[in-house]
Design a protein around this motif. Structure first.
Motif, short mmCIF file in Angstrom:
data_model
loop_
_atom_site.label_atom_id
_atom_site.label_comp_id
_atom_site.label_asym_id
_atom_site.label_seq_id
_atom_site.Cartn_x
_atom_site.Cartn_y
_atom_site.Cartn_z
N ASP A 1 0.85 -1.19 0.00
CA ASP A 1 0.00 0.00 0.00
C ASP A 1 0.89 1.25 0.00
O ASP A 1 2.12 1.15 -0.06
CB ASP A 1 -0.98 -0.01 1.17
N GLN A 2 0.25 2.40 0.06
CA GLN A 2 1.00 3.65 -0.07
C GLN A 2 1.98 3.85 1.09
O GLN A 2 3.06 4.39 0.90
CB GLN A 2 0.03 4.83 -0.17
N SER A 3 1.63 3.37 2.29
CA SER A 3 2.57 3.55 3.41
C SER A 3 3.79 2.65 3.21
O SER A 3 4.91 3.03 3.57
CB SER A 3 1.90 3.32 4.76
N LYS A 4 3.61 1.49 2.61
CA LYS A 4 4.77 0.64 2.29
C LYS A 4 5.61 1.30 1.20
O LYS A 4 6.84 1.24 1.24
CB LYS A 4 4.26 -0.75 1.86
N ALA A 5 4.96 1.96 0.24
CA ALA A 5 5.72 2.68 -0.80
C ALA A 5 6.59 3.75 -0.13
O ALA A 5 7.76 3.92 -0.47
CB ALA A 5 4.78 3.30 -1.82
N ARG A 6 6.02 4.47 0.83
CA ARG A 6 6.80 5.52 1.52
C ARG A 6 7.95 4.90 2.29
O ARG A 6 9.05 5.44 2.32
CB ARG A 6 5.89 6.31 2.47
N GLU A 7 7.69 3.75 2.91
CA GLU A 7 8.78 3.10 3.65
C GLU A 7 9.88 2.64 2.69
O GLU A 7 11.07 2.85 2.94
CB GLU A 7 8.24 1.89 4.42
N TYR B 1 -5.25 -11.69 -5.57
CA TYR B 1 -5.53 -12.32 -6.85
C TYR B 1 -4.21 -12.87 -7.34
O TYR B 1 -3.15 -12.49 -6.84
CB TYR B 1 -6.11 -11.31 -7.87
N VAL B 2 -4.27 -13.78 -8.32
CA VAL B 2 -3.03 -14.42 -8.77
C VAL B 2 -2.71 -13.99 -10.19
O VAL B 2 -3.54 -14.11 -11.10
CB VAL B 2 -3.15 -15.96 -8.69
N LEU B 3 -1.51 -13.45 -10.37
CA LEU B 3 -1.02 -13.07 -11.69
C LEU B 3 -0.06 -14.15 -12.18
O LEU B 3 0.36 -15.02 -11.42
CB LEU B 3 -0.28 -11.73 -11.59
N SER B 4 0.34 -14.04 -13.45
CA SER B 4 1.21 -15.06 -14.03
C SER B 4 2.66 -14.91 -13.61
O SER B 4 3.46 -15.82 -13.75
CB SER B 4 1.16 -15.00 -15.55
N GLY B 5 3.02 -13.73 -13.13
CA GLY B 5 4.42 -13.50 -12.76
C GLY B 5 4.56 -12.27 -11.90
O GLY B 5 3.62 -11.47 -11.76
N GLY B 6 5.75 -12.10 -11.34
CA GLY B 6 6.00 -10.97 -10.45
C GLY B 6 6.38 -9.69 -11.15
O GLY B 6 6.66 -8.68 -10.50
N GLU B 7 6.40 -9.70 -12.51
CA GLU B 7 6.86 -8.50 -13.23
C GLU B 7 5.90 -7.33 -13.07
O GLU B 7 6.33 -6.21 -12.82
CB GLU B 7 7.08 -8.83 -14.71
N VAL B 8 4.59 -7.59 -13.23
CA VAL B 8 3.63 -6.49 -13.06
C VAL B 8 3.67 -5.98 -11.61
O VAL B 8 3.74 -4.77 -11.39
CB VAL B 8 2.21 -6.91 -13.52
N PRO B 9 3.66 -6.86 -10.59
CA PRO B 9 3.83 -6.36 -9.22
C PRO B 9 5.12 -5.56 -9.04
O PRO B 9 5.12 -4.52 -8.36
CB PRO B 9 3.85 -7.64 -8.38
N ALA B 10 6.22 -5.98 -9.67
CA ALA B 10 7.47 -5.20 -9.55
C ALA B 10 7.28 -3.81 -10.17
O ALA B 10 7.73 -2.80 -9.62
CB ALA B 10 8.62 -5.94 -10.25
N VAL C 1 4.49 -2.21 -10.34
CA VAL C 1 3.64 -1.45 -9.41
C VAL C 1 4.51 -0.80 -8.33
O VAL C 1 4.36 0.39 -8.01
CB VAL C 1 2.58 -2.39 -8.77
N ILE C 2 5.44 -1.55 -7.80
CA ILE C 2 6.30 -1.01 -6.73
C ILE C 2 7.23 0.07 -7.30
O ILE C 2 7.37 1.16 -6.72
CB ILE C 2 7.10 -2.15 -6.07
N ILE C 3 7.84 -0.19 -8.44
CA ILE C 3 8.75 0.80 -9.04
C ILE C 3 7.99 2.09 -9.31
O ILE C 3 8.46 3.20 -9.02
CB ILE C 3 9.39 0.25 -10.34
N ASP C 4 6.80 1.96 -9.87
CA ASP C 4 6.01 3.15 -10.22
C ASP C 4 5.63 3.94 -8.97
O ASP C 4 5.87 5.15 -8.87
CB ASP C 4 4.75 2.70 -10.98
#
Ligand code: SAM
Length: 234
Positions: free
Chosen positions: A106-112, A147-156, A158-161
């Motif tokens: 979440d946004q607080s994790k992004a700030r951390e 939810y389940v995605l096919s890989g960790g690239e989209v989640p990565a 999300v975090i980078i963005d």
């Protein structure tokens, strides 16, 4: 309350361990992220997991012990890859494994994460990782949602963005992140916004926004911040 993010020693560094580096191409060259990379505010290094394959056929996965569907990423390529990535840069970085079973991002994790200066992101594929990767490397496990995605690239991505948006200067306007949804511990979403035309299909812009009274507008907007929608239940 969280105020303007602390300045970070630019560039913020992301290392991504993935089986599919080309998936990041457009993401890293366009729009806000592309500009942050070009301006030297963030640096993103992609690492192909197959570099640490266990044999000359490029093998990085195998069947799970005990049976079950699918394949798992083997521990040796991931552990060796992370060790090499850590050695590539003075700061050993903070290791993050993307997995549906991790703590919700979440946004607080992004700030951390912004305070970490270097993140190493492990992208899973297939049925995920051999659990000894967790035992040996002790990554922080992070999920971007139930939810389940096919890989960790989209989640990565999300975090980078989300972290890049918080890097001072990345948005062009230093105050922008403070105006956005979830910007402080109240976790409220943004108020509705309007642009031209003033009238469209019988819908007009609220009068107060045309009043020129900025204090009144600010109070009106603040009154419209609300908690985000909870997940839908059956
Ligand atoms: N077998 C795993 C399970 O049931 O939890 C799902 C594996 S998934 C098909 C493959 C990879 O996609 C995972 O290892 C992870 O890196 C990534 N992934 C999928 N959904 C994710 C989510 N919601 N958050 C973070 N990573 C996710």
């Amino acid at each position: 309350m969280n105020e303007v993010p602390e300045p970070v020693d630019a560039p913020f560094r992301f290392d991504v361990l993935t089986l599919f580096p080309p998936l990041f191409e457009g993401f890293l060259t366009e729009s806000i992220i592309g500009r942050a990379v070009r301006n030297g505010l963030v640096e993103v290094k992609l690492w192909d997991l197959r570099q640490w394959a266990v044999n000359r056929f490029g093998q990085v996965d195998d069947r799970p012990f005990g049976g079950g569907p699918g394949m798992l990423l083997m521990a040796p390529p991931v552990v060796e890859g992370v060790n090499a990535i850590r050695d590539d840069f003075a700061d050993p970085g903070h290791l993050v494994m993307l997995t549906p079973s991790g703590r919700r991002f979440d946004q607080s994790k992004a700030r951390e994460f912004l305070t970490r200066k270097r993140l190493i992101l492990l992208c899973g594929r297939y049925e995920g990782f051999d659990h000894r990767v967790n035992e040996i490397l002790g990554p922080e496990t992070v999920s971007i949602g139930d939810y389940v995605l096919s890989g960790g690239e989209v989640p990565a991505m999300v975090i980078i963005d989300s972290v890049t948006r918080l890097v001072p200067g990345a948005l062009g306007d230093e105050t922008s992140p403070l105006d956005e949804s979830f910007h402080d511990d109240r976790r409220l979403v943004e108020y509705p916004q309007y642009t031209r035309p003033r009238e469209y299909l019988g819908h007009s812009v609220p009068e107060i926004l045309l009043s020129g009274d900025h204090a009144k507008i600010a109070r009106w907007r603040e009154s419209l911040r609300r908690p985000s929608e909870p997940p839908q239940t059956q």
